[in-house]
Design an enzyme around this catalytic site. Structure first.
Site, PDB file in Angstrom:
ATOM      1  N   ASP A 201     -98.759  40.823  64.408  1.00 30.39           N
ATOM      2  CA  ASP A 201     -97.370  40.398  64.219  1.00 30.39           C
ATOM      3  C   ASP A 201     -97.086  40.702  62.762  1.00 30.39           C
ATOM      4  OD1 ASP A 201     -95.098  38.924  63.435  1.00 30.39           O
ATOM      5  OD2 ASP A 201     -95.333  37.617  65.170  1.00 30.39           O
ATOM      6  N   HIS A 202     -96.302  41.757  62.518  1.00 25.41           N
ATOM      7  CA  HIS A 202     -96.228  42.239  61.129  1.00 25.41           C
ATOM      8  C   HIS A 202     -95.601  41.212  60.180  1.00 25.41           C
ATOM      9  CE1 HIS A 202     -92.073  43.430  62.097  1.00 25.41           C
ATOM     10  NE2 HIS A 202     -91.868  43.562  60.804  1.00 25.41           N
ATOM     11  N   HIS A 264     -92.171  36.752  65.921  1.00 23.22           N
ATOM     12  CA  HIS A 264     -91.918  36.511  64.495  1.00 23.22           C
ATOM     13  C   HIS A 264     -91.379  35.097  64.218  1.00 23.22           C
ATOM     14  CE1 HIS A 264     -92.561  40.717  64.599  1.00 23.22           C
ATOM     15  NE2 HIS A 264     -91.323  41.101  64.790  1.00 23.22           N
TER      16      HIS A 264
HETATM   17  C1  BG6 Z   1     -89.639  44.339  65.048  1.00 29.72           C
HETATM   18  C2  BG6 Z   1     -88.553  44.392  66.083  1.00 29.72           C
HETATM   19  O1  BG6 Z   1     -90.750  43.630  65.523  1.00 29.72           O
HETATM   20  O2  BG6 Z   1     -89.154  43.689  63.898  1.00 29.72           O
HETATM   21  C3  BG6 Z   1     -87.306  45.076  65.538  1.00 29.72           C
HETATM   22  O3  BG6 Z   1     -89.008  45.089  67.220  1.00 29.72           O
HETATM   23  C4  BG6 Z   1     -86.881  44.421  64.252  1.00 29.72           C
HETATM   24  O4  BG6 Z   1     -86.252  45.033  66.484  1.00 29.72           O
HETATM   25  C5  BG6 Z   1     -88.051  44.341  63.290  1.00 29.72           C
HETATM   26  O5  BG6 Z   1     -85.828  45.193  63.697  1.00 29.72           O
HETATM   27  C6  BG6 Z   1     -87.680  43.566  62.053  1.00 29.72           C
HETATM   28  O6  BG6 Z   1     -88.710  43.703  61.127  1.00 29.72           O
HETATM   29  P1  BG6 Z   1     -88.432  43.566  59.578  1.00 29.72           P
HETATM   30  O7  BG6 Z   1     -89.778  43.657  58.957  1.00 29.72           O
HETATM   31  O8  BG6 Z   1     -87.507  44.694  59.201  1.00 29.72           O
HETATM   32  O9  BG6 Z   1     -87.768  42.250  59.410  1.00 29.72           O
END
Ligand code: BG6
Length: 513
Positions: A201-202, A264
């Site tokens: 989960d980045h 997230h």
């Molecule tokens: C991803 C989603 O996990 O997270 C995207 O699939 C979303 O739809 C993105 O735009 C948002 O990531 P960040 O790091 O730009 O907030």
């Protein structure tokens, strides 16, 4: 090879020190795809430039696109030139791409796995390095079980010997509801042990998200206030101004609830609400996070309608530019009911949080990109300043700014200079950019490195992913049963009227980040 010690960087010191991985080979399934190009190759390249990688590391890409090794290296170079945090340098790239290989294959072709095994064995022997393999599933999710099964069939799922390891990183989406997530867990567990599985989960790799635990538990002053006695409510906002950006067919099957809430947002909520872990390690931290998810009060059918909102964007303007509505985006069904915005009110049934509402909202095509967690405290118990004609005192709010502004702000009342007692709300601000010299590494850099050293603290465990799906599946089922109309909002605004009403019923307003 680069031999200097890592650059001095206060963001990293202490966090990654002494965590340089052993020699390894990273095998990327889906190496011709968007994720590999935008995130994985640049992250690896930056890790190498920052001296976190060992002398020997190899990259093997696997995908259907027919590339030779040379063509694949050119693709990797293009991606680094375009997306890397640190600039491309020809000599550094030469070093980086030295041992980069490519296999053209369908993911369900067993011959490809034989070929892969042969290549991995040959490289380990030639370089005289242990057989450390990190498999990265960056493919459409339907291939995750297929790839795992094939890896098992050729015996690449086990640590090759006691000095080697085999691990697998699994991208999101991890399932599309509770049943499919459980099935995927079962399929993976047929082949890999839980300790080998790294569900990514980045958001957990973002510096500002990791800082939530540091802020809470490395400081003595906040934790005593961090409970129902002092906290009135919490607002978690993940707002995006982007639309579905060419991912229509994926997104129309997912919606904001699967794309953002299940992973997230519930992760952010767990970090805010968890009890202090006994140690900063993978079991202790994840044990506490999963307890939060399990303590979220389940929704009744009625609650789902009262305490959640799902909505879709209509056309509008983002930064003055007209943008189409969701239903007019490519690859979206004309009668789609998919949510591009979700808001909800959650309660956590435990001693710390009983009856403290957590309001979550996320949406695409909102007024601006902003992720933040706002903790609103209860007002002072006795307001004697009122007698001096002071207007309503505003409550204290502590805001953890995750992105794009990175920092922490505390809002409090201060006396306006002068003979009268007049009070104005002011901010005390911490900004990463002014306190730390270097830019923070990308989330994928941190997470890839953690997987290389075998630390799964910042990855999602089986029980965590299933607990999150339990909640989210009940909400999706409630919406499906109710068949209530999906609300709408104009692109470039802060979301639908129904979300304002949801929070207004408790006497609050959404913050404007
Ligand atoms: C991803 C989603 O996990 O997270 C995207 O699939 C979303 O739809 C993105 O735009 C948002 O990531 P960040 O790091 O730009 O907030």
């Amino acid at each position: 090879m680069l031999t200097e010690t890592p650059l001095s960087n206060p963001l990293r010191e202490g966090l990654l020190d002494g965590r340089r991985p052993q020699p390894f080979t990273l095998v990327i399934f889906g190496a011709a795809g968007d994720l590999a190009h935008r995130k994985l190759f640049p992250a690896l390249y930056n890790l190498m430039l920052d001296h976190w990688l060992p002398t020997h590391f190899n990259i093997v890409g696997i995908a259907r696109q027919p590339y030779t090794d040379e063509e694949f290296r050119r693709e990797v170079k293009t991606s680094i030139k375009k997306f890397s945090r640190r600039p491309y340098g020809p000599e550094e790239f030469q070093l980086f791409a030295d041992e980069t290989h490519y296999i053209t294959a369908d993911f369900d072709d067993s011959k490809a796995y034989q070929q892969l095994k042969k290549l991995l064995t040959t490289m380990s022997k030639r370089q005289q390095i242990p057989s450390n393999y990190l498999f990265y599933m960056a493919t459409p999710p339907s291939f995750y079980p297929v790839i795992a099964r094939h890896l098992g069939e050729v015996g690449l799922n086990h640590d090759a010997d006691e000095n080697s390891w085999a691990r697998v990183i699994v991208e999101k989406p991890f399932g599309r509801d509770l049943a499919s997530a459980e099935d995927l867990n079962t399929d993976l567990h047929h082949v890999f042990e839980e300790r080998q599985i790294f569900r990514i989960d980045h958001y957990l790799g973002k510096e500002t998200v990791q800082n939530i635990l540091v802020f809470r538990f490395a400081n003595g002053i906040f934790e005593p206030l961090w409970n129902r006695q002092y906290i009135d409510h919490v607002q978690i906002t993940v707002a995006e101004s982007l639309g579905v950006e060419g991912r229509g067919s994926y997104y129309d099957n997912a919606g904001a609830i699967r794309d953002m809430v299940q992973n997230h947002m519930l992760q952010l909520m767990s970090l805010i609400a968890m009890e202090p872990p006994v140690a900063f390690d993978e079991d202790a931290v994840r044990d506490e996070k999963v307890k939060v998810l399990r303590a979220i009060r389940p929704f009744t059918t009625r609650d789902i309608l009262d305490h959640t909102v799902h909505a879709q964007y209509e056309s509008g303007f983002i930064d003055g530019t007209p943008v189409p509505g969701f239903l007019d985006e490519p690859d979206i069904a004309s009668d789609s009911r998919t949510d591009t915005y979700v808001a909800m009110r959650l309660l956590i049934d435990n001693w710390r949080w009983a009856e403290v509402p957590f309001y979550l909202r996320t949406g695409k095509r909102l007024a601006k990109r902003a992720t933040e967690i706002a903790i609103q405290f209860k007002t002072a118990p006795h307001r004697f300043f009122n007698q001096t004609a002071t207007p309503e005192l505003e409550p204290n709010v502590l805001t953890l700014k995750i992105q794009p502004d990175e920092g922490i702000a505390l809002r409090f009342g201060a006396k306006v200079p002068g003979p009268m007692v007049r009070i104005r709300t002011v901010n005390m601000d911490f900004l990463y950019g002014t306190s730390f010299a270097d830019a923070a590494p990308e989330a994928y850099e941190r997470l890839l490195l953690d997987a290389m050293v075998g630390d799964s603290t910042l990855f999602t465990r089986k029980d965590e992913v299933e607990a999150a799906w339990t909640l989210v599946t009940s909400i999706m089922q409630g919406w499906a049963r109710a068949k209530n109309p999906v609300a709408t909002y104009e692109s470039g605004t802060w979301g639908p009227r129904e979300a304002e009403e949801l929070i207004a019923r408790d006497g609050f307003r959404w913050r404007r980040p």
